[in-house]
Each structure stands twice: as C-alpha cells, then as structure tokens.
Design a protein around this motif. Structure first.
Motif, PDB file in Angstrom:
ATOM      1  N   VAL A   1      48.377  40.147  48.858  1.00 19.31           N
ATOM      2  CA  VAL A   1      48.617  41.398  49.561  1.00 19.31           C
ATOM      3  C   VAL A   1      47.664  41.552  50.729  1.00 19.31           C
ATOM      4  CG1 VAL A   1      48.659  43.906  49.319  1.00 19.31           C
ATOM      5  CG2 VAL A   1      49.505  42.454  47.453  1.00 19.31           C
ATOM      6  N   GLY A   2      46.389  41.260  50.493  1.00 18.46           N
ATOM      7  CA  GLY A   2      45.406  41.431  51.552  1.00 18.46           C
ATOM      8  C   GLY A   2      45.003  40.152  52.221  1.00 18.46           C
ATOM      9  N   GLY A   3      45.651  39.054  51.905  1.00 15.69           N
ATOM     10  CA  GLY A   3      45.321  37.778  52.504  1.00 15.69           C
ATOM     11  C   GLY A   3      44.398  36.958  51.627  1.00 15.69           C
ATOM     12  N   ALA A   4      44.213  35.713  52.003  1.00 19.53           N
ATOM     13  CA  ALA A   4      43.401  34.790  51.217  1.00 19.53           C
ATOM     14  C   ALA A   4      42.330  34.161  52.087  1.00 19.53           C
ATOM     15  CB  ALA A   4      44.273  33.703  50.600  1.00 19.53           C
ATOM     16  N   LEU A   5      41.203  33.852  51.461  1.00 14.83           N
ATOM     17  CA  LEU A   5      40.120  33.124  52.100  1.00 14.83           C
ATOM     18  C   LEU A   5      39.964  31.805  51.359  1.00 14.83           C
ATOM     19  CD1 LEU A   5      37.650  32.926  54.007  1.00 14.83           C
ATOM     20  CD2 LEU A   5      36.307  34.012  52.184  1.00 14.83           C
ATOM     21  N   ASN A   6      40.179  30.699  52.055  1.00 13.69           N
ATOM     22  CA  ASN A   6      39.991  29.372  51.471  1.00 13.69           C
ATOM     23  C   ASN A   6      38.570  28.913  51.789  1.00 13.69           C
ATOM     24  OD1 ASN A   6      42.708  29.216  50.561  1.00 13.69           O
ATOM     25  ND2 ASN A   6      43.350  28.733  52.648  1.00 13.69           N
ATOM     26  N   LEU A   7      37.743  28.850  50.760  1.00 12.39           N
ATOM     27  CA  LEU A   7      36.306  28.650  50.931  1.00 12.39           C
ATOM     28  C   LEU A   7      35.835  27.388  50.225  1.00 12.39           C
ATOM     29  CD1 LEU A   7      33.557  29.964  51.877  1.00 12.39           C
ATOM     30  CD2 LEU A   7      33.466  31.008  49.591  1.00 12.39           C
ATOM     31  N   ALA A   8      35.094  26.551  50.938  1.00 11.00           N
ATOM     32  CA  ALA A   8      34.433  25.392  50.332  1.00 11.00           C
ATOM     33  C   ALA A   8      33.017  25.798  49.957  1.00 11.00           C
ATOM     34  CB  ALA A   8      34.400  24.223  51.308  1.00 11.00           C
ATOM     35  N   ILE A   9      32.588  25.414  48.757  1.00 13.51           N
ATOM     36  CA  ILE A   9      31.249  25.784  48.305  1.00 13.51           C
ATOM     37  C   ILE A   9      30.494  24.545  47.835  1.00 13.51           C
ATOM     38  CG2 ILE A   9      31.947  28.115  47.625  1.00 13.51           C
ATOM     39  CD1 ILE A   9      31.920  27.132  44.704  1.00 13.51           C
ATOM     40  N   LEU A  10      29.166  24.624  47.905  1.00 12.27           N
ATOM     41  CA  LEU A  10      28.314  23.619  47.288  1.00 12.27           C
ATOM     42  C   LEU A  10      28.258  23.930  45.793  1.00 12.27           C
ATOM     43  CD1 LEU A  10      25.479  23.676  49.950  1.00 12.27           C
ATOM     44  CD2 LEU A  10      27.099  21.803  49.569  1.00 12.27           C
ATOM     45  N   PRO A  11      28.432  22.936  44.929  1.00 15.63           N
ATOM     46  CA  PRO A  11      28.552  23.225  43.500  1.00 15.63           C
ATOM     47  C   PRO A  11      27.417  24.069  42.935  1.00 15.63           C
ATOM     48  CG  PRO A  11      29.092  20.927  43.930  1.00 15.63           C
ATOM     49  CD  PRO A  11      28.568  21.493  45.218  1.00 15.63           C
ATOM     50  N   ALA A  12      26.167  23.631  43.111  1.00 15.42           N
ATOM     51  CA  ALA A  12      25.035  24.334  42.503  1.00 15.42           C
ATOM     52  C   ALA A  12      24.819  25.700  43.143  1.00 15.42           C
ATOM     53  CB  ALA A  12      23.770  23.487  42.614  1.00 15.42           C
ATOM     54  N   PHE A  13      24.803  25.762  44.457  1.00 15.01           N
ATOM     55  CA  PHE A  13      24.570  27.026  45.150  1.00 15.01           C
ATOM     56  C   PHE A  13      25.710  27.999  44.868  1.00 15.01           C
ATOM     57  CE2 PHE A  13      24.449  29.881  48.851  1.00 15.01           C
ATOM     58  CZ  PHE A  13      23.106  30.224  48.857  1.00 15.01           C
ATOM     59  N   GLY A  14      26.931  27.480  44.843  1.00 16.30           N
ATOM     60  CA  GLY A  14      28.075  28.337  44.575  1.00 16.30           C
ATOM     61  C   GLY A  14      28.018  28.949  43.189  1.00 16.30           C
ATOM     62  N   MET A  15      27.659  28.128  42.191  1.00 13.48           N
ATOM     63  CA  MET A  15      27.638  28.612  40.819  1.00 13.48           C
ATOM     64  C   MET A  15      26.471  29.560  40.560  1.00 13.48           C
ATOM     65  SD  MET A  15      30.327  27.332  39.473  1.00 13.48           S
ATOM     66  CE  MET A  15      31.082  27.358  41.123  1.00 13.48           C
ATOM     67  N   ARG A  16      25.287  29.226  41.055  1.00 11.45           N
ATOM     68  CA  ARG A  16      24.081  29.983  40.701  1.00 11.45           C
ATOM     69  C   ARG A  16      23.775  31.144  41.654  1.00 11.45           C
ATOM     70  NH1 ARG A  16      20.276  27.558  37.268  1.00 11.45           N
ATOM     71  NH2 ARG A  16      21.358  26.190  35.792  1.00 11.45           N
ATOM     72  N   TRP A  17      24.134  31.003  42.927  1.00 11.48           N
ATOM     73  CA  TRP A  17      23.787  32.063  43.891  1.00 11.48           C
ATOM     74  C   TRP A  17      24.996  32.925  44.244  1.00 11.48           C
ATOM     75  CZ3 TRP A  17      24.996  33.956  48.711  1.00 11.48           C
ATOM     76  CH2 TRP A  17      24.054  34.807  49.318  1.00 11.48           C
ATOM     77  N   LEU A  18      26.122  32.281  44.567  1.00 13.51           N
ATOM     78  CA  LEU A  18      27.278  33.052  45.041  1.00 13.51           C
ATOM     79  C   LEU A  18      28.037  33.745  43.913  1.00 13.51           C
ATOM     80  CD1 LEU A  18      29.133  33.896  47.372  1.00 13.51           C
ATOM     81  CD2 LEU A  18      30.390  31.751  47.039  1.00 13.51           C
ATOM     82  N   MET A  19      28.345  33.007  42.843  1.00 12.94           N
ATOM     83  CA  MET A  19      29.197  33.553  41.783  1.00 12.94           C
ATOM     84  C   MET A  19      28.672  34.866  41.200  1.00 12.94           C
ATOM     85  SD  MET A  19      31.950  31.869  41.473  1.00 12.94           S
ATOM     86  CE  MET A  19      32.684  30.257  41.793  1.00 12.94           C
ATOM     87  N   PRO A  20      27.374  34.976  40.903  1.00 16.58           N
ATOM     88  CA  PRO A  20      26.907  36.251  40.340  1.00 16.58           C
ATOM     89  C   PRO A  20      27.093  37.441  41.276  1.00 16.58           C
ATOM     90  CG  PRO A  20      25.296  34.505  39.965  1.00 16.58           C
ATOM     91  CD  PRO A  20      26.311  33.964  40.931  1.00 16.58           C
TER      92      PRO A  20
END
Length: 303
Positions: A95-114
């Motif tokens: 409905v509001g569009g999508a963002l296709n984002l590439a992440i670094l595994p460790a930084f994505g899991m520990r910093w971004l996800m929370p």
C-alpha cells in the motif's frame, strides 16, 4: 509470440551463471543460493547443453566464465532483477510502497533489527525487503534501493548517511585471560589473535592506537564472518577484536571479558548508501528520515 523453449533457460540456471560472474567461485554461489556445489555445477552444465555454447572454463577445480558468458550475463542480469522485483510486487501487498534494502549480516541483526519495530509502528504502510551482502556492490547489478555498507563513504554515483563510526575492543573468554595483567595491550602479543577477513589490518591499527609497536602483519586465525569469530572467542580459541555493538551482550553476561579497557574508534564507519537516482523514492525517504534519528552524529568531538 514467446521465443522457443531452447532460448528460454530455467531461472535457476541463469541465477547460477549470474552469481558465478558476480561472486567468482562455485562455493560462494552455492552459499548464496543455498545449494551444494555439485548442484551448482549441474545447473551450469544444463545451461551449456541447452545453449550449445561453452560458458564455463574449468581449471584446477576453479570455475570461471568464458568471454561469451560474461557478455551474456551482462545482458540477462537486468532482466533477472526485473523479474524478481515484479514477482515481489505481485506477492506482497504494498500500500505504501516497498524498500529493497541490502544489509551487512552482523550490523543488520545486532544494530538495525532492534530499532526497526519503531519504524514499523510509525510507517506500517512501508514494507522493507532485506537481503544480506558482505561487501559493497554496484547498484546497477543488484535490485536494491539502498544498502548498509561499511567503509569510508566513497562509493561513486551514490549518496550516503553516516550511521555509526567503527569502535572496537579486544574480547576473550574469561578463562583465557586468567593470570594476566588487565589493561596491558602488550600482553595480547603473546596470545592467539582472531582476525576478521573484512578488516585485515584491524589488529595492526589497534596496536598502533595503543602505542604498541608492530613490525608487520599480526599473525592469527582468519574468519570470514563476525558470527564465527564471536563463537571462536566464546570457546576460548583466542582474542577477537570486535565492534562494540557486537560485544556488549556477551560482555554484560560475563561470557566475554574486555581486558584492555573501553572501545577505541577505528578507521571506517557504517553508512546507509543509495543511488543518486533513488534519492526521492518515497519509502527510502521515509526510512532515511527516521534512520537519521537513530544515527550517530557526524561531528562528534573529540574524534
């Protein structure tokens, strides 16, 4: 009229060929596609048979693309990306569009996800599709609107926003440090040191910042991902030099100790990076505005 079947290879075989061109080894292709190396080899052989053209050069168990195959991949890669994006739009209501984002595994899991639940609460209409990538890449070759990269912020044709400076500290299992002097960085020179593949000079830089002379490369065991090096440190295999955001949970629980004090700022930083032509993409603009509230200021003093 759709072209005859012999001119329409399977998506699986085309993905294997494209990945081999991009990654450079069958083992890396197998890991990305979640296949065995023999399955990747069969996909490539099937494609060669169907096309009637030699696509792969095989030498000492190493697979490389022929010049004709390289040209072929350059032509089909945009089509593969277009198919993937069209399929994603078909399967997921946006409905509001999508963002296709590439992440670094460790930084994505520990910093971004929370932090992402807050964004989801503020913008439930935006869908974020995430894939992991370990190294920077050309946006022209990948179906992403933005990516989280690590480096110095010099990626041509892109804009970027600083997320976090790299701050690292040595950590190890408590049993490994027993009987040693806390706070003395020179004590590490006699210990097994664990290296991360993406930061080959990290230990040398850390020792230099601590005033410890180094006469060349620092020996030790090399790991390709932070998840592996953390496990090695937890099991007492050596001292790992980790970013602070990766070490904090295990330090708080006592599973790891930091024998040489607080983290120090190192070269490089984490950035949100996007192609300049995507700057006004609606979902990216919302995500970028929100992420700026989570990011570390660029003008920290002192540095």
């Amino acid at each position: 009229m759709i072209a005859p079947r012999r001119f329409l290879p399977s998506i699986a075989s085309l993905r294997a060929l494209e990945a081999l061109d991009r990654l450079g080894s069958a083992s890396a292709v197998a890991e990305e596609l979640a296949l065995t190396q023999s399955a990747v080899s069969r996909q490539l052989q099937t494609l060669e048979t169907q096309m009637g053209v030699a696509l792969i050069q095989r030498s000492r168990k190493r697979l490389t693309l022929t010049p004709a195959a390289q040209d072929y991949v350059a032509e089909i890669r945009p089509a593969l990306h277009q198919i993937a994006q069209a399929s994603m739009r078909l399967q997921v209501p946006q409905v509001g569009g999508a963002l296709n984002l590439a992440i670094l595994p460790a930084f994505g899991m520990r910093w971004l996800m929370p932090r992402l639940p807050e964004f989801a609460r503020l913008h439930p209409e935006v869908i974020i599709n995430m894939s992991t990538r370990l190294h920077p890449f050309a946006f022209a070759n990948e179906p992403f609107d933005a990516a989280i990269h690590f480096g110095t912020g010099d990626w041509p044709g892109t804009d970027r926003m600083l997320l976090k400076f790299e701050q690292m500290l040595p950590v190890c299992a408590p049993s490994l440090w027993q009987g040693r002097t806390t706070g003395d960085p020179r004590a590490l020179l006699s210990m097994p040191l664990l290296h991360i593949q993406t930061r080959p000079r990290a230990w040398q830089e850390w020792f230099a910042l601590k005033g410890v002379a180094s006469t060349g490369p620092v020996p030790g065991t090399v790991y390709d991902q932070f998840s592996a090096i953390i496990q090695a440190a937890l099991h007492g295999l050596g001292v790992a030099l980790l970013p602070d955001y990766l070490a904090e949970q295990d330090l708080a629980s006592g599973r790891l100790v930091a024998p040489c004090g607080p983290p120090v700022e190192m070269q490089g930083a984490y950035y949100l990076v996007w192609p300049q032509e995507k700057a006004t993409h609606g979902p990216l603009s919302l995500f970028r505005t929100w992420l700026a509230t989570q990011a570390q200021p660029e003008d920290l003093l002192p540095r």
